[in-house]
Design an enzyme around this catalytic site. Structure first.
Site, mmCIF file in Angstrom:
data_model
loop_
_atom_site.group_PDB
_atom_site.id
_atom_site.type_symbol
_atom_site.label_atom_id
_atom_site.label_comp_id
_atom_site.label_asym_id
_atom_site.label_seq_id
_atom_site.Cartn_x
_atom_site.Cartn_y
_atom_site.Cartn_z
ATOM 1 N N GLN A 144 -5.801 -1.807 -6.545
ATOM 2 C CA GLN A 144 -6.352 -0.830 -5.594
ATOM 3 C C GLN A 144 -7.028 0.300 -6.356
ATOM 4 O OE1 GLN A 144 -3.877 2.185 -3.210
ATOM 5 N NE2 GLN A 144 -4.390 0.660 -1.658
ATOM 6 N N SER A 171 -7.102 5.614 -0.044
ATOM 7 C CA SER A 171 -7.389 4.269 -0.536
ATOM 8 C C SER A 171 -8.858 3.948 -0.306
ATOM 9 C CB SER A 171 -6.524 3.242 0.197
ATOM 10 O OG SER A 171 -5.150 3.555 0.079
ATOM 11 N N ASP A 229 0.814 -1.214 0.000
ATOM 12 C CA ASP A 229 0.000 0.000 0.000
ATOM 13 C C ASP A 229 0.851 1.268 0.000
ATOM 14 O OD1 ASP A 229 -2.487 1.304 -0.007
ATOM 15 O OD2 ASP A 229 -2.511 1.512 2.168
#
Length: 303
Positions: free
Chosen positions: A294, A244, A220
């Protein structure tokens, strides 16, 4: 939801780096057991106000993994960030046992603060078995990680942009092959592919679950930045703020998160204030060990 952090800057006074930072990460991942299938996690002592999304996903995976037979390893996870996390208070993780079959175990985890969910995740674990085997090829002509500047070296030109990231523990060594999204606006050329070498900056125990959790954490750090890279845009002043929205990861082959891996990221689409990013993770000897997807919310600062 959580803004993607800057994964490394020039060390400041008292900043944890190397093995000390890795030990701090391991402490953060060592959840406290409250009750059966109920755990409590904390953020690092020095952290931004909003909890880093990779931390929440990694802690949720720790909780899920503790309820699964160790001979089954995680092969996929799918999570959604629904509220910003508060780094000043603990996070409670509730694990629901969905299924334990002959080959697969499935868990659902909800992360809770102030009595409300901030993140939920489904994770599936599989007992290894024989089968077909093929993989995508690693990008060619990639320079070795030792020849690539550290992020701290790249960011030494921009001391005014360090902020909190000059103090948070630097548990992951991140080495962008091009300019990162943390440079000054106008200093980043547009690139369709964003590639970086990463590794946990110290030694991890041999426990496969911990390596999966550390990779989840690291995955991430740079992924959403590939959306900005397409346009030569940056984070922060004169650039963008991001959060996110979801995070999905598939683990294909065994790996160690404390050894170098190439994170090959790109963005197939951006529209409506959202950007989609995909990443392929390769070991230094070319094994494709993971794939990540993502979507993030991206808004120009000041809008």
């Amino acid at each position: 939801m959580s803004s993607p952090p800057d994964p490394g800057h020039r060390p400041g006074a008292g900043q944890l780096t190397g093995q000390a930072a890795v030990d701090d990460l391991l402490d953060v991942l060592d959840l406290e057991t409250i009750e059966v299938n109920l755990y409590r996690g904390r953020s690092p002592a020095v952290a931004p106000q909003r909890v880093f999304g990779g931390q929440v996903a990694a802690q949720a995976l720790v909780g899920a993994g503790r309820t699964v037979d160790p001979d089954r390893t995680v092969h996929s996870l799918h999570g959604y960030f629904v509220r910003a996390g508060d780094s000043s208070i603990p996070i409670v993780y509730s694990v629901e046992v969905i299924r334990d079959g002959r080959s697969f175990s499935v868990r659902r985890v909800t992360a809770i603060q102030h009595g409300r969910p901030i993140f939920f995740m489904s994770a599936s674990f599989h007992r290894a078995e024989a089968g077909l085997d093929h993989q995508a090829e690693m990008p060619a002509d990639v320079p070795p990680p030792e020849s690539v500047p550290t992020l701290a070296e790249r960011m030494s030109r921009y001391p005014e942009r360090l902020g909190i990231w000059s103090r948070v523990p630097q548990s992951v060594d991140v080495r962008y092959l091009g300019e990162p999204g943390w440079v000054k606006s106008g200093d980043r050329p547009a690139e369709v592919h964003q590639r970086a070498w990463l590794r946990v900056a110290g030694r991890l125990p041999d426990t496969p679950l911990l390596h999966a959790c550390a990779l989840t954490y690291a995955s991430d750090l740079t992924l959403l930045d590939s959306v900005l890279s397409w346009h030569g845009e940056v984070w922060g002043p004169d650039g963008f703020a991001g959060a996110s929205l979801d995070h999905a990861l598939w683990l294909h082959r065994p790996f160690r998160a404390d050894e170098w891996f190439l994170y090959d990221c790109s963005s197939p689409s951006a529209s409506g204030g959202r950007g989609l990013a995909t990443g392929r993770i390769f070991t230094i000897d070319g094994h494709h060990v993971a794939t990540v997807v993502q979507e993030g919310l991206l808004r120009r600062v000041g809008d």
